[in-house]
Write a protein that holds these residues in place. Structure first.
Motif, mmCIF file in Angstrom:
data_model
loop_
_atom_site.group_PDB
_atom_site.id
_atom_site.type_symbol
_atom_site.label_atom_id
_atom_site.label_comp_id
_atom_site.label_asym_id
_atom_site.label_seq_id
_atom_site.Cartn_x
_atom_site.Cartn_y
_atom_site.Cartn_z
ATOM 1 N N THR A 1 0.734 5.602 0.381
ATOM 2 C CA THR A 1 -0.032 6.807 0.689
ATOM 3 C C THR A 1 0.837 8.010 0.370
ATOM 4 O O THR A 1 1.978 8.109 0.845
ATOM 5 N N ALA B 1 -9.034 -2.611 -1.538
ATOM 6 C CA ALA B 1 -8.451 -3.943 -1.379
ATOM 7 C C ALA B 1 -9.245 -4.983 -2.160
ATOM 8 O O ALA B 1 -8.683 -5.962 -2.663
ATOM 9 N N THR C 1 -4.460 7.074 -1.103
ATOM 10 C CA THR C 1 -3.921 5.789 -0.660
ATOM 11 C C THR C 1 -4.264 4.765 -1.714
ATOM 12 O O THR C 1 -5.422 4.655 -2.126
ATOM 13 N N TYR D 1 -3.804 0.684 -2.901
ATOM 14 C CA TYR D 1 -3.394 -0.691 -2.637
ATOM 15 C C TYR D 1 -2.619 -1.177 -3.852
ATOM 16 O O TYR D 1 -2.993 -0.865 -4.992
ATOM 17 N N THR D 2 -1.536 -1.908 -3.636
ATOM 18 C CA THR D 2 -0.660 -2.234 -4.757
ATOM 19 C C THR D 2 -0.335 -3.729 -4.857
ATOM 20 O O THR D 2 -0.453 -4.476 -3.892
ATOM 21 N N LYS E 1 0.848 -1.182 0.000
ATOM 22 C CA LYS E 1 0.000 0.000 0.000
ATOM 23 C C LYS E 1 0.887 1.235 0.000
ATOM 24 O O LYS E 1 1.937 1.243 0.634
#
Length: 200
Positions: free
Chosen positions: A6, A66, A46, A48-49, A4
């Protein structure tokens, strides 16, 4: 592994963004749905990766929620579905729509995505049906795909979007509320609980 990020959105492209995190600009590839949901240049975000590594390339894929990341992981587990095709599917369909398509065997819905023909659509539906059934993803991203979505979840997401929530925010809040409320929850109760989740 980066799970994640940010930071501040520095640039927005047709299929990617550059997210500035403490002086480092991360090039993150994303679906058009994620790009439209996270905000504009200069906004905090933010993401999610998921890292995708091949013999010739290494890419960071980004998602507004997510649940979208969980569906990306499931999609690329299907033979013939790479990161580009998975993002195309996530651009064309919300996670809830993919879930319904898989559950009902609706390959035509999957083929709405660019680069997905009838054969691949059928393979996606067949291979994922046993893995997920009718699911909603864990909004925390911790447990992946976890439980049966209520029949009111899509209407609840729509209701939150009508109240001004972004699609990703609405989906995450409803998924969290759905998981807590369990089976048999009314639409009214689900929307109220989702609003409480979204306010946290």
């Amino acid at each position: 592994m980066i799970a994640k990020l940010t930071g501040i959105i520095d640039e927005i492209g047709t299929d990617n963004i550059v997210l500035g995190v403490q002086g480092v600009g991360y090039l993150v590839f994303a679906s058009s749905r994620t790009i439209s949901a996270i905000g504009g240049v200069g906004d905090g975000a933010t993401i999610y990766t998921e890292m995708q590594v091949s013999e010739t390339d290494m890419r960071l894929m980004g998602f507004a929620s997510a649940s979208e990341r969980d569906w990306f992981r499931l999609l690329v587990s299907v033979q013939g579905v790479g990161g580009k095709v998975a993002l195309a599917i996530l651009s064309a369909l919300e996670p809830g729509e993919i879930s319904r398509a898989v559950t009902t065997g609706d390959k035509a819905m999957i083929t709405r995505a660019n680069g997905v023909g009838p054969k691949l659509g059928l393979r996606i539906v067949n291979e994922l049906k046993d893995k997920v059934g009718g699911v909603a993803a864990d909004p925390t991203g911790a447990g992946g795909v976890i439980h049966q979505a209520s029949s009111n979840s899509a209407d609840a997401v729509s209701a939150l979007q009508n109240l001004g929530f972004k699609p990703a925010e609405a989906s995450a809040a409803v998924a969290a509320a759905d998981a807590e409320a369990g089976d048999g929850v009314t639409l009214d109760a689900l929307v109220r609980l989702a609003l409480k989740k979204a306010a946290k």
